[in-house]
Design a protein around this motif. Structure first.
Motif, PDB file in Angstrom:
ATOM      1  N   ILE A   1       2.252   3.138  29.522  1.00  0.00           N
ATOM      2  CA  ILE A   1       1.828   4.444  28.985  1.00  0.00           C
ATOM      3  C   ILE A   1       1.451   4.319  27.514  1.00  0.00           C
ATOM      4  CG2 ILE A   1       2.631   6.771  28.428  1.00  0.00           C
ATOM      5  CD1 ILE A   1       4.335   6.669  30.975  1.00  0.00           C
ATOM      6  N   PHE A   2       2.338   3.724  26.713  1.00  0.00           N
ATOM      7  CA  PHE A   2       2.092   3.647  25.273  1.00  0.00           C
ATOM      8  C   PHE A   2       0.927   2.718  24.945  1.00  0.00           C
ATOM      9  CE2 PHE A   2       6.834   4.646  25.063  1.00  0.00           C
ATOM     10  CZ  PHE A   2       6.598   6.001  24.909  1.00  0.00           C
TER      11      PHE A   2
ATOM     12  N   LEU B   1      -7.099   3.464  24.306  1.00  0.00           N
ATOM     13  CA  LEU B   1      -8.173   4.448  24.415  1.00  0.00           C
ATOM     14  C   LEU B   1      -8.796   4.766  23.058  1.00  0.00           C
ATOM     15  CD1 LEU B   1      -6.749   6.893  27.098  1.00  0.00           C
ATOM     16  CD2 LEU B   1      -8.667   5.338  27.322  1.00  0.00           C
ATOM     17  N   TYR B   2      -8.191   4.323  21.971  1.00  0.00           N
ATOM     18  CA  TYR B   2      -8.751   4.514  20.632  1.00  0.00           C
ATOM     19  C   TYR B   2      -9.393   3.237  20.090  1.00  0.00           C
ATOM     20  CZ  TYR B   2      -6.241   8.951  20.610  1.00  0.00           C
ATOM     21  OH  TYR B   2      -5.795  10.207  20.925  1.00  0.00           O
ATOM     22  N   GLN B   3      -9.397   2.169  20.895  1.00  0.00           N
ATOM     23  CA  GLN B   3      -9.998   0.909  20.462  1.00  0.00           C
ATOM     24  C   GLN B   3     -11.467   0.860  20.876  1.00  0.00           C
ATOM     25  OE1 GLN B   3      -7.628  -2.333  21.957  1.00  0.00           O
ATOM     26  NE2 GLN B   3      -5.699  -1.472  21.191  1.00  0.00           N
TER      27      GLN B   3
ATOM     28  N   ASN C   1      10.817  -0.234  31.957  1.00  0.00           N
ATOM     29  CA  ASN C   1      10.212  -0.791  30.744  1.00  0.00           C
ATOM     30  C   ASN C   1       8.709  -1.000  30.921  1.00  0.00           C
ATOM     31  OD1 ASN C   1      12.705  -0.860  29.468  1.00  0.00           O
ATOM     32  ND2 ASN C   1      13.130  -2.960  30.082  1.00  0.00           N
ATOM     33  N   SER C   2       8.321  -1.454  32.122  1.00  0.00           N
ATOM     34  CA  SER C   2       6.892  -1.671  32.387  1.00  0.00           C
ATOM     35  C   SER C   2       6.127  -0.356  32.335  1.00  0.00           C
ATOM     36  CB  SER C   2       6.712  -2.327  33.759  1.00  0.00           C
ATOM     37  OG  SER C   2       7.338  -3.578  33.797  1.00  0.00           O
ATOM     38  N   LEU C   3       6.718   0.709  32.897  1.00  0.00           N
ATOM     39  CA  LEU C   3       6.057   2.012  32.893  1.00  0.00           C
ATOM     40  C   LEU C   3       5.918   2.549  31.472  1.00  0.00           C
ATOM     41  CD1 LEU C   3       4.876   4.413  34.391  1.00  0.00           C
ATOM     42  CD2 LEU C   3       7.197   5.262  34.784  1.00  0.00           C
TER      43      LEU C   3
ATOM     44  N   SER D   1      -0.508  11.524  29.310  1.00  0.00           N
ATOM     45  CA  SER D   1       0.335  12.530  28.649  1.00  0.00           C
ATOM     46  C   SER D   1       1.286  13.177  29.639  1.00  0.00           C
ATOM     47  CB  SER D   1      -0.538  13.594  27.989  1.00  0.00           C
ATOM     48  OG  SER D   1      -1.373  13.023  27.003  1.00  0.00           O
ATOM     49  N   GLU D   2       0.768  13.440  30.825  1.00  0.00           N
ATOM     50  CA  GLU D   2       1.612  14.027  31.867  1.00  0.00           C
ATOM     51  C   GLU D   2       2.745  13.071  32.250  1.00  0.00           C
ATOM     52  OE1 GLU D   2       1.140  15.195  36.589  1.00  0.00           O
ATOM     53  OE2 GLU D   2      -0.624  15.325  35.279  1.00  0.00           O
TER      54      GLU D   2
END
Length: 877
Positions: free
Chosen positions: A691-692, A698-700, A685-687, A720-721
């Motif tokens: 990621i999300f 990165l868009y903030q 769950n942490s991973l 993404s990878e």
């Protein structure tokens, strides 16, 4: 001055170091305690920890009560609501209502009743213990104690999550009608769960304690008699409790509750009502003839009907009628039928007739009438059924039934108060509890006697150890006077004539333990010159109501000569006082008397019973008469000394054997597997979240402002990878691989997160620096206005301060500084550290000048050079 400052700083650092060491070595043991109100269908968990006096622990679904259920799948275990969700799909793997078969042998009527209610379970006889176990598969089988241990371990986890610390100490509630075997079974289950049981408290006593704790001010020397009527899911209990204040030696006048009478019905409860509703719904479905099959033969369909019956019973308590409906009950056939409250009451008519039974039993035990009962208080969820209240109100003859306590949580809250009182970590206001043993216990033994005609016969003797409704905890001693060799005695239940024939069958074995003593004859040979005082067996009924044989000893008494010590100063002092006619008055006032302790004296106990006959009281010393005689005619004083010799005890359990240690070790593997699974789910769950969330960040704007395009592309590509890897392999990966993947991503994004945090802190740090610079500049200007004759600072000190201010101003206002440019681009990390150091230096200067101002009494003269060892002011410092 600088030397003074250096000494002061050293002292401060030394004190800080000592403080850190003290903190480091403080005990880290947990102080929180918990209680579990263990019902047949539900359990309520409460905790006490520093800052949280008494609170119900919420489960993972944020509910205040949790189903007592465990689901065993091939690779996982589910508890509570999760297990109930599986029950309607696959009832074979879900185990519920285990309380009724704890400590029961395979031939007990309640075991047969359980098998009738839950035919999906495969129950077999345990040949070693005579009890039953559930056969889950060819390799796996579990006893009721082991399954309950799993549930208690789950309750411990819920309490720890709520308290946010480890918990080991617990108080667990049990029905007052539990006998010795049933209580030991709960203790074994708690041991499997890794809990240290401070006490097994009767649920009716816990309710009474909760009621009294919150009404301390209303309790006085006048006795108040309260009846608690508790109808739960599996059983019903009526309890008469007397509240009043009593005086104690330890804590003065304190409130006390005493259990005066207990009546119970083991099988009268809400579950039996639900079963009848279930069977009624099954009958209605079959009558519709939408399917050729009998719904009662479909285990899954019957589990669905039971769930709907439980909901229906709750709704009918507030409504006259309700529509029962189940989608896809069997063969994709929906079921819908209207059920009225009158139909429900007709189904349970015989159950409602049994409602007054416990009340009559409790009154008989207490030897009271209803006129002496001040009020009747309802407890338990099933007392919400309107017909139960109507029948009970008529039986007790009161104007109304009281509902002034929380019917669901009173036992849990009372038990957790007791847990805090028993724990050494908390101090609570004393509230004395005198619980009562529902079932009498006696000691039986046989002895050879010789009649007048010389014929020898075996005489069977019985001695009551704990009478019915005897208070506990309590210690007792039984003395056997006529045995000089090894012998056997038996611990059994006393007269159970107050139980019905059916209750006696459910009760189980009336024989508890066979006690075989060895070493009696050798003790008599060893002390042949001493007088025997009998074989003493020390019993203890502890706080949990469990009987324990502490030890057995052979006691002898010898007479030894006591050396005269009349020449001592103490003896002469007392003689002088007696000659002055002060005599025994002063002696008793100051506790005078024999100053030497008696060797090997048996510890005093609450009660002592002679198994053969009552012991004669020890004769009092005739000291007063002896003192009247002349000293030269007085014989040498004699002293009686008691000697005890421990006797080897062999115990043979006659009711239900405890589970072996080997059986319990199997559960540790399941627990370890559950912990590993929970850890993997947590990392997974942490991973996923990392990621999300990072992709979104990165868009903030605040993150875009601190990364370059190159850095952004690199981080985006790695995320993404990782996301693709999660879709293809991640959900099947092991815990170690998931941890490595999460660590790799965190390392990649560490610099970006640091810059964002620094950028958030920068305005406050800049404002603080500007403020200290302004104060420093004003301070320097003020100091330079002081006349030279009154100046207390040297020129070197003032120039050093001026230099630090100027250097800081240059750093704070660098060339080409634009506030809209990200701080991390203008200044590297080293600058942030230098800025913080500069701020620290300025603060130190203020400290120096302040200390200097207080410490100097006259101005310094002719001081142009700094004193030696003044490196504190050097920039390199």
């Amino acid at each position: 001055f600088v030397s003074f400052l250096q000494v002061t700083m050293r002292e401060r650092l030394s004190l800080w170091a000592v403080f850190c060491l003290l903190v480091a070595f403080l005990p880290s043991q947990t102080v929180a305690v918990m209680s579990v109100d263990l019902g047949s269908e539900w359990m309520k968990i409460a905790i006490v920890k520093p800052g949280v006096p008494m609170e119900i622990a919420l489960n993972k679904e944020s509910r205040r009560k949790t189903p007592v259920a465990v689901c065993l799948k091939e690779n996982e275990r589910l508890f509570g609501d999760g297990a109930l969700g599986v029950a309607v799909k696959n009832p074979k793997v879900v185990y519920r209502f285990l309380q009724s078969i704890l400590g029961k042998t395979a031939d007990n009527p309640q075991v047969a009743q359980y098998q009738k209610h839950f035919p999906e379970h495969q129950m077999q006889r345990d040949e070693k213990r005579g009890t039953v176990f559930f056969k889950f598969s060819e390799e796996l089988q579990y006893t009721p104690e082991e399954l309950l241990g799993m549930i208690l371990n789950y309750s411990r986890g819920l309490a720890q999550d709520f308290a946010e610390q480890l918990i080991k100490d617990a108080v667990i509630t049990v029905p007052a009608c539990f006998n010795q075997a049933e209580r030991r079974a709960v203790l074994q289950a708690a041991h499997i769960a890794g809990l240290k049981v401070l006490q097994l408290i009767n649920d009716n006593t816990a309710v009474a304690l909760n009621y009294g704790v919150f009404r301390r001010k209303d309790i006085n020397s006048t006795a108040q008699n309260i009846m608690f009527y508790d109808m739960g899911s599996g059983s019903t209990t009526a309890t008469i409790v007397t509240y009043q204040t009593v005086k104690t030696k330890e804590s003065g006048t304190q409130p006390q509750l005493q259990i005066r009478g207990v009546g119970f019905d083991r099988t009268l409860g809400g579950f039996e009502m639900e079963l009848r509703l279930r069977d009624h719904l099954a009958k209605l479905f079959n009558e519709k003839k939408k399917s050729k099959k009998d719904v009662r033969e479909n285990l899954r369909a019957m589990a669905k009907l039971l769930k709907e019956a439980q909901r229906l019973k709750t709704v009918l308590s507030a409504n006259a009628e309700h529509m029962a409906q189940i989608e896809g009950l069997m063969d994709d056939i929906d079921f819908k039928a209207k059920v009225t409250r009158s139909e429900f009451e007709a189904l349970c008519e015989d159950l409602f007739d049994r409602v007054p039974g416990p009340v009559k039993e409790a009154l008989a035990d207490a030897e009271m009438s209803m006129d002496e009962i001040d009020q009747v208080i309802l407890v338990g969820g099933s007392t919400r059924v309107p017909r139960v209240q109507d029948v009970l109100l008529k039986a007790v003859g009161k104007e109304e039934l009281s509902k002034n306590i929380n019917a669901d949580e009173a036992a849990a809250m009372g038990a957790v108060y007791q847990a805090a009182a028993l724990s050494k970590a908390f101090k609570v206001k004393p509230f004395l509890v005198r619980d009562a043993a529902v079932f009498p216990i006696q000691v039986e033994f046989s002895r050879e006697t010789e009649e007048e005609d010389g014929v020898k016969t075996m005489k069977h003797n019985k001695r009551i150890l704990f009478q019915r409704m005897a208070p506990y905890p309590q210690r007792k001693v039984i003395t056997f006077n006529r045995y000089m060799d090894d012998f056997v005695f038996y611990i059994n239940y006393g007269d159970l004539g107050f139980l019905s024939e059916q209750d006696l069958k459910v009760f189980g074995s009336q024989n508890l333990t066979t006690v075989k003593l060895s070493g009696v004859g050798s003790s008599f040979k060893k002390h042949s010159d001493a007088e025997s005082k009998g074989i003493k067996a020390h019993f203890n009924m502890d706080e949990s109501g469990v009987l324990i044989l502490d030890r057995v000893e052979s006691v002898f008494e010898t007479i030894v000569e006591e050396k005269e010590e009349e020449s001592t100063l103490t003896s002469k002092f007392w003689k002088c006082l007696k000659m002055l006619y002060l005599g025994n008055t002063i002696s008793s006032l100051f506790g005078g008397g024999s100053s030497e302790p008696t060797a090997n004296v048996t510890e005093p106990v609450t009660g002592e019973t002679d198994a053969e006959k009552a012991e004669k009281p020890e004769e009092k010393s005739d000291g007063d008469k002896a003192e009247e005689k002349e000293e030269d005619k007085k014989p040498k004083p004699q002293k009686k000394s008691k000697i005890s010799e421990d006797i080897t005890v062999g115990l043979e359990v006659n009711d239900v054997l405890d589970p072996s240690t080997e059986d319990m070790e199997v559960l540790q593997d399941l627990t370890d597997r559950d912990l590993e699974k929970q850890e993997r789910e947590k990392i997974l769950n942490s991973l996923e979240a990392f990621i999300f969330e990072t992709q979104d960040k990165l868009y903030q704007d605040e993150y875009l402002a601190v990364v370059t395009e190159e850095e952004k592309e690199q981080i985006t590509g790695k995320l993404s990878e990782a996301s693709n890897w999660m879709d293809e392999e991640g959900y099947a990966a092991g815990t170690k691989e998931l941890k490595e993947k999460l660590s790799e991503l965190k390392k990649l994004c560490k610099a970006m997160f640091f810059r964002v945090e620094e950028r958030k802190k920068w305005p406050d740090s800049l404002a603080a620096l500007d403020s200290i610079l302004n104060h420093s500049t004003i301070f320097l200007k003020s100091v330079r206005l002081i006349p030279e004759s009154d100046q207390i600072f040297t020129e070197v000190e003032l120039k050093t301060l001026e230099r630090v201010i100027n250097e800081t101003m240059v750093c704070n206002n660098p060339p080409n500084h634009h506030h809209h440019i990200p701080v991390s681009f203008i200044f590297p990390h080293e600058f942030h550290a230098n800025m913080r150091f500069t701020l620290h230096v300025l603060l130190c200067f203020f400290n120096v000048f302040f200390c200097c101002r207080l410490g100097r009494t006259r101005p310094l003269q002719n001081r142009t050079n700094p004193p030696p060892h003044s490196c504190f002011f050097h920039p390199s410092s």
